[in-house]
Write an enzyme that holds these catalytic residues in place. Structure first.
Site, mmCIF file in Angstrom:
data_model
loop_
_atom_site.group_PDB
_atom_site.id
_atom_site.type_symbol
_atom_site.label_atom_id
_atom_site.label_comp_id
_atom_site.label_asym_id
_atom_site.label_seq_id
_atom_site.Cartn_x
_atom_site.Cartn_y
_atom_site.Cartn_z
ATOM 1 N N LEU A 25 -14.242 9.901 -3.601
ATOM 2 C CA LEU A 25 -12.993 9.232 -4.262
ATOM 3 C C LEU A 25 -13.469 8.590 -5.256
ATOM 4 O O LEU A 25 -14.347 7.582 -5.123
ATOM 5 C CB LEU A 25 -12.041 8.608 -3.137
ATOM 6 C CG LEU A 25 -11.155 9.419 -2.328
ATOM 7 C CD1 LEU A 25 -10.224 8.609 -1.649
ATOM 8 C CD2 LEU A 25 -10.666 10.534 -3.121
ATOM 9 N N ARG A 27 1.744 11.680 3.835
ATOM 10 C CA ARG A 27 1.253 10.319 4.728
ATOM 11 C C ARG A 27 1.475 9.354 3.882
ATOM 12 O O ARG A 27 1.083 8.988 2.765
ATOM 13 C CB ARG A 27 -0.153 10.804 4.912
ATOM 14 C CG ARG A 27 -0.954 9.690 5.704
ATOM 15 C CD ARG A 27 -1.997 9.760 6.048
ATOM 16 N NE ARG A 27 -2.982 9.703 5.020
ATOM 17 C CZ ARG A 27 -4.048 8.690 4.718
ATOM 18 N NH1 ARG A 27 -3.970 7.663 5.293
ATOM 19 N NH2 ARG A 27 -4.726 8.799 3.536
ATOM 20 N N ARG A 53 1.109 9.421 -6.452
ATOM 21 C CA ARG A 53 -0.466 10.034 -6.249
ATOM 22 C C ARG A 53 -0.015 11.561 -6.376
ATOM 23 O O ARG A 53 -0.820 12.370 -6.899
ATOM 24 C CB ARG A 53 -0.929 9.975 -4.764
ATOM 25 C CG ARG A 53 -1.915 10.842 -4.340
ATOM 26 C CD ARG A 53 -2.390 10.775 -2.752
ATOM 27 N NE ARG A 53 -2.596 9.247 -2.628
ATOM 28 C CZ ARG A 53 -3.222 9.205 -1.362
ATOM 29 N NH1 ARG A 53 -3.352 9.827 -0.356
ATOM 30 N NH2 ARG A 53 -3.750 7.787 -1.140
ATOM 31 N N HIS A 90 -5.808 14.190 -3.375
ATOM 32 C CA HIS A 90 -5.927 12.767 -3.986
ATOM 33 C C HIS A 90 -6.114 13.208 -5.445
ATOM 34 O O HIS A 90 -7.032 14.357 -5.612
ATOM 35 C CB HIS A 90 -6.933 12.130 -3.405
ATOM 36 C CG HIS A 90 -7.249 10.436 -3.948
ATOM 37 N ND1 HIS A 90 -7.480 10.368 -4.990
ATOM 38 C CD2 HIS A 90 -6.719 9.398 -3.176
ATOM 39 C CE1 HIS A 90 -7.597 8.951 -4.929
ATOM 40 N NE2 HIS A 90 -7.316 8.521 -3.976
ATOM 41 N N PHE A 136 0.765 -1.216 0.035
ATOM 42 C CA PHE A 136 -0.069 0.065 0.218
ATOM 43 C C PHE A 136 0.892 1.194 -0.069
ATOM 44 O O PHE A 136 1.673 1.537 1.077
ATOM 45 C CB PHE A 136 -0.784 -0.111 1.316
ATOM 46 C CG PHE A 136 -2.160 0.676 1.454
ATOM 47 C CD1 PHE A 136 -2.851 0.763 0.270
ATOM 48 C CD2 PHE A 136 -2.352 1.622 2.176
ATOM 49 C CE1 PHE A 136 -4.193 1.354 0.311
ATOM 50 C CE2 PHE A 136 -3.494 2.486 2.211
ATOM 51 C CZ PHE A 136 -4.534 2.325 1.159
ATOM 52 N N GLN A 182 -2.877 16.790 1.850
ATOM 53 C CA GLN A 182 -2.830 15.812 0.736
ATOM 54 C C GLN A 182 -3.752 15.927 -0.038
ATOM 55 O O GLN A 182 -5.009 15.741 0.314
ATOM 56 C CB GLN A 182 -2.631 14.461 1.616
ATOM 57 C CG GLN A 182 -1.951 13.342 0.437
ATOM 58 C CD GLN A 182 -2.033 12.084 1.397
ATOM 59 O OE1 GLN A 182 -2.712 11.699 2.066
ATOM 60 N NE2 GLN A 182 -0.678 11.509 0.995
HETATM 61 C C1 LIG Z 1 -12.259 7.794 1.079
HETATM 62 C C2 LIG Z 1 -11.154 7.629 2.301
HETATM 63 C C3 LIG Z 1 -10.525 6.599 2.314
HETATM 64 C C4 LIG Z 1 -9.317 6.474 3.435
HETATM 65 N N1 LIG Z 1 -8.553 5.150 3.533
HETATM 66 C C5 LIG Z 1 -7.554 5.089 4.475
HETATM 67 C C6 LIG Z 1 -6.964 3.847 4.578
HETATM 68 O O1 LIG Z 1 -7.234 2.985 3.828
HETATM 69 N N2 LIG Z 1 -6.108 3.802 5.607
HETATM 70 C C7 LIG Z 1 -5.659 4.887 6.424
HETATM 71 O O2 LIG Z 1 -5.080 4.576 7.476
HETATM 72 N N3 LIG Z 1 -6.706 6.015 6.278
HETATM 73 C C8 LIG Z 1 -7.550 6.192 5.424
HETATM 74 N N4 LIG Z 1 -8.197 7.326 5.474
HETATM 75 C C9 LIG Z 1 -8.083 8.448 6.350
HETATM 76 C C10 LIG Z 1 -8.576 7.990 7.802
HETATM 77 O O3 LIG Z 1 -9.960 7.481 7.292
HETATM 78 C C11 LIG Z 1 -9.044 9.138 8.640
HETATM 79 O O4 LIG Z 1 -7.781 9.821 8.792
HETATM 80 C C12 LIG Z 1 -9.367 8.580 10.007
HETATM 81 O O5 LIG Z 1 -10.618 7.901 9.944
HETATM 82 C C13 LIG Z 1 -9.740 9.704 10.863
HETATM 83 O O6 LIG Z 1 -10.408 9.392 12.096
HETATM 84 P P1 LIG Z 1 -10.496 10.483 13.492
HETATM 85 O O7 LIG Z 1 -10.839 9.472 14.532
HETATM 86 O O8 LIG Z 1 -9.313 11.101 13.690
HETATM 87 O O9 LIG Z 1 -11.568 11.245 13.056
HETATM 88 P P2 LIG Z 1 -12.941 11.109 12.360
HETATM 89 O O10 LIG Z 1 -13.293 9.702 11.877
HETATM 90 O O11 LIG Z 1 -13.174 12.232 11.448
HETATM 91 O O12 LIG Z 1 -14.159 11.296 13.593
HETATM 92 C C14 LIG Z 1 -14.220 12.679 14.027
HETATM 93 C C15 LIG Z 1 -15.422 12.685 15.051
HETATM 94 O O13 LIG Z 1 -15.332 14.172 15.571
HETATM 95 C C16 LIG Z 1 -16.742 14.318 15.734
HETATM 96 N N5 LIG Z 1 -16.797 16.027 15.675
HETATM 97 C C17 LIG Z 1 -16.152 16.969 14.959
HETATM 98 N N6 LIG Z 1 -16.410 18.048 15.260
HETATM 99 C C18 LIG Z 1 -17.213 18.077 16.429
HETATM 100 C C19 LIG Z 1 -17.714 19.094 17.133
HETATM 101 N N7 LIG Z 1 -17.488 20.232 17.063
HETATM 102 N N8 LIG Z 1 -18.708 18.587 18.154
HETATM 103 C C20 LIG Z 1 -18.866 17.380 18.394
HETATM 104 N N9 LIG Z 1 -18.256 16.269 17.652
HETATM 105 C C21 LIG Z 1 -17.400 16.777 16.617
HETATM 106 C C22 LIG Z 1 -17.428 13.893 14.495
HETATM 107 O O14 LIG Z 1 -18.646 13.750 14.645
HETATM 108 C C23 LIG Z 1 -16.832 12.471 14.277
HETATM 109 O O15 LIG Z 1 -17.556 11.554 15.486
HETATM 110 C C24 LIG Z 1 -9.071 7.739 4.348
HETATM 111 C C25 LIG Z 1 -10.080 8.469 4.225
HETATM 112 C C26 LIG Z 1 -10.884 8.617 3.357
HETATM 113 C C27 LIG Z 1 -11.724 9.831 3.215
#
Ligand SMILES: Cc1cc2nc3c(=O)[nH]c(=O)nc-3n(C[C@H](O)[C@H](O)[C@H](O)COP(=O)(O)OP(=O)(O)OC[C@H]3O[C@@H](n4cnc5c(N)ncnc54)[C@H](O)[C@@H]3O)c2cc1C
Length: 576
Positions: free
Chosen positions: A252, A386, A286, A238, A122, A236
């Site tokens: 995406l 990343r 990418r 895409h 990957f 980043q």
């Molecule tokens: C299409 C796609 C594919 C991806 N594929 C991969 C992959 O294969 N491997 C990899 O490692 N990463 C991947 N990523 C990146 C990865 O998914 C994210 O970086 C990661 O899931 C972020 O997780 P998190 O817990 O930091 O935040 P999030 O999952 O974004 O959660 C944020 C939380 O904060 C809450 N929140 C925000 N603001 C407030 C507020 N003011 N009040 C209350 N709640 C709030 C939201 O409701 C949510 O619950 C991908 C991303 C995308 C978009």
């Protein structure tokens, strides 16, 4: 509708129900510490569910020579030397244990016939190191963590919008917010707060985040509480996001489409990658493909809607259905377009915030006592690029570690702080927006901000454009004080969008100012007026408010890791 205020108290408050927030909460509950989790969208549908490709750990199930040191070396190389070596060590060394925890919680990893966890290539990894659950790793991860949280009876309120962190004399004591459905206010007291609120990629017009996700809330909440932001300009892009429909712009199209033999053309029908990477063509990296598509569009060879064409229609239908089923389904669902016969219109899309809230590597504590940040909201692991699959593992390793740190911090408190002044400021802020009846429309201003960021701080930047972007942000800051907010029987979403906008404007200013300061081209950050990497800028840029940026030196890479560093080709390997 009611404006009643609910008072709650807990030992540790987690804001965010994505992978990082849930993992921290699980650790706290497993340690026996009182925890409450808040989120602004349903816990089963956090941004984390979108992650597709996988999660990294040097398990050596496929390539036995793999080690965490090699994983660390690959991460640092890919970061263009802007990642923090201590953070990289914590994540890569702790990765295998975090995967074991997920197995303990029942995560359905793909496995080999003999039961080993399967791992695939990957991106620029030396070895096959990415564990996965089909094409739905994020969804399975989120389900696993929600299930574990339910087993532990962790309270999760996932319709609460947090508007402000409560701080007294640089010590955190809780958070303030409101319920999105009925507007009830919440004043929540806690010894420690963990910010797990995601990144700021939704401030661009095309983004792989969904509507109202990643609006930069972490940046605003942290800075207003007294924290700082590291490297907000490092975002980043895409290469392949959809252009239509507008409210899904940026969704995406997996890089697998190019991997399977998809061809890129401009609107003149030219296979334009010949100009940028004649050897690797569509299988180039990418950042190069994103830059190439961006250049074609900017120089007038794009489609009328500002995109280029990605065509897989020459591939056998069976191959498309077998290898690209998610792409096929997405295009059918969103555009009623059959990719087996028709090219897809795409453009570069903002995908991942590599910068975020400034944190210490050892416990992800911030400048504010008792406030921690994790996940995409934080910074330190990725530098200027990343490594695919490193985000999910970061959520888990630091989720666990920060859960423990916050539990220990809470346990050694003698008193819980309070400040009536801080609380009344938080109330007044919500009242002010709620009772403002100005002529400005929030959605309209959001669109104006996204257009400005896309135009002036997209894949390629220069000084004149960034200054123009800052000028437009200043205008928007002024107009933001005249918004009209109209909650109705359907809920208080309008109020939430106004707070989203406040956050996005701060995130935009931080991004533009740091992009202006980074007078070089490095990783994801392209400056057409400074096209070369500048070794003097091998520093992190730390933003603490309008016009305030400091350069932070990066620690030396320890010899046990640097010995493994070398460029690794990403040819033919997928990265999402
Ligand atoms: C299409 C796609 C594919 C991806 N594929 C991969 C992959 O294969 N491997 C990899 O490692 N990463 C991947 N990523 C990146 C990865 O998914 C994210 O970086 C990661 O899931 C972020 O997780 P998190 O817990 O930091 O935040 P999030 O999952 O974004 O959660 C944020 C939380 O904060 C809450 N929140 C925000 N603001 C407030 C507020 N003011 N009040 C209350 N709640 C709030 C939201 O409701 C949510 O619950 C991908 C991303 C995308 C978009």
């Amino acid at each position: 509708m009611t404006n009643a205020e609910q008072q709650l108290a807990t030992s540790v408050l987690v804001i965010g129900t994505g992978g990082s927030g849930l993992r921290a909460a699980i650790e706290l509950a497993e340690q026996g510490t009182d925890v409450l989790v808040l989120g602004k969208r349903p816990k089963t549908d956090a941004h984390t569910t979108l992650a597709a490709g996988g999660i990294n750990a040097a398990l050596a199930t496929m390539d036995t020579a793999d080690t965490w040191q090699q994983h660390a070396a690959d991460t640092l190389t890919e970061s263009y030397l802007l990642a923090d070596p201590a953070t990289v060590r914590v994540v890569t060394e702790g990765a295998a244990e975090s995967i074991k925890d997920l197995e303990r919680y029942g995560m359905a990893f793909a496995r080999e016939h003999d039961g080993r966890i399967s791992q695939r290539f990957f991106g620029a990894h030396t070895f096959r190191r990415t564990a996965f659950a089909g094409d739905y790793t994020g969804l399975e991860l989120q389900r696993t963590l929600v299930r574990r949280a339910q087993q532990l009876a962790i309270p999760i309120l996932d319709s609460i919008y947090v508007t402000r962190l409560l701080v007294d004399d640089n010590v955190i004591f809780g958070a303030y917010g409101f319920d999105l459905g009925h507007g009830t206010r919440y004043a929540i007291r806690a010894d420690a707060v963990i910010l797990a609120t995601g990144g700021h990629t939704r401030i661009w017009r095309r983004t792989s985040s969904r509507r109202d996700e990643n609006t930069g809330d972490a940046l605003r909440l942290a800075v207003e509480a007294g924290g700082r932001i590291r490297d907000p300009e490092l975002v980043q892009f895409h290469p392949s996001g959809l252009i239509e429909p507008e409210d899904s712009a940026g969704t995406l199209v997996s890089e697998a489409a190019r991997g399977e033999g998809g061809i890129l053309r401009n609107d003149l029908g030219e296979r334009f990658m010949k100009r940028y990477d004649p050897e690797r063509m569509e299988l180039s990296t990418r950042d190069r493909v994103a830059l190439a598509a961006y250049t074609e569009i900017k120089e007038g060879r794009g489609t009328p809607r500002g995109g280029v064409w990605l065509d897989v229609s020459h591939l056998p239908r069976a191959q498309i259905m077998d290898r690209l089923p998610r792409v096929y389904q997405t295009l059918m669902d969103l555009q009623l377009l059959d990719i087996t016969t028709t090219p897809i219109e795409i453009a570069p899309t903002a995908h991942y915030s590599m910068g975020g809230v400034w944190v210490r590597p050892e416990d992800h504590g911030t400048d504010v006592e008792g406030l921690y940040a994790i996940g995409e909201a934080s910074s330190g692991l990725h530098g200027a690029n990343r490594l695919g699959g490193n985000s999910l593992i970061e959520l888990l390793v630091y989720g666990k570690l920060v859960g423990r740190a916050a539990a220990a911090y809470s346990a050694q408190r003698d008193v819980q702080r309070r400040s009536r002044a801080a609380l009344s400021d938080a109330r007044a802020e919500v009242d002010g927006i709620l009772h403002g009846d100005g002529p400005e429309n929030v959605r309209f201003l959001q669109r104006a901000l996204r257009n400005a960021m896309t135009e002036y701080a997209g894949v390629v930047r220069d000084e004149a454009g960034l200054l123009r972007g800052l000028h437009e942000v200043s205008e928007l800051e002024e107009r933001l004080t005249h918004v009209g907010v109209h909650p109705d029987i359907a809920g208080f979403y309008d109020l939430a969008h106004a707070f989203d906008l406040k956050a996005s404007v701060i995130a935009a200013r931080a991004t533009l100012e740091a992009a202006l300061e980074r007078r070089e081209t490095r990783g994801c950050h392209n400056r057409s007026d400074y096209p070369k990497l500048d070794e003097r800028l091998q520093v992190n840029l730390v933003w603490s408010g309008p016009g305030r940026i400091d350069r932070e030196p990066i620690h030396a890479i320890p010899q046990d890791i640097s010995a493994h560093m070398r460029a690794v080709s990403a040819d033919g390997k997928l990265v999402e």
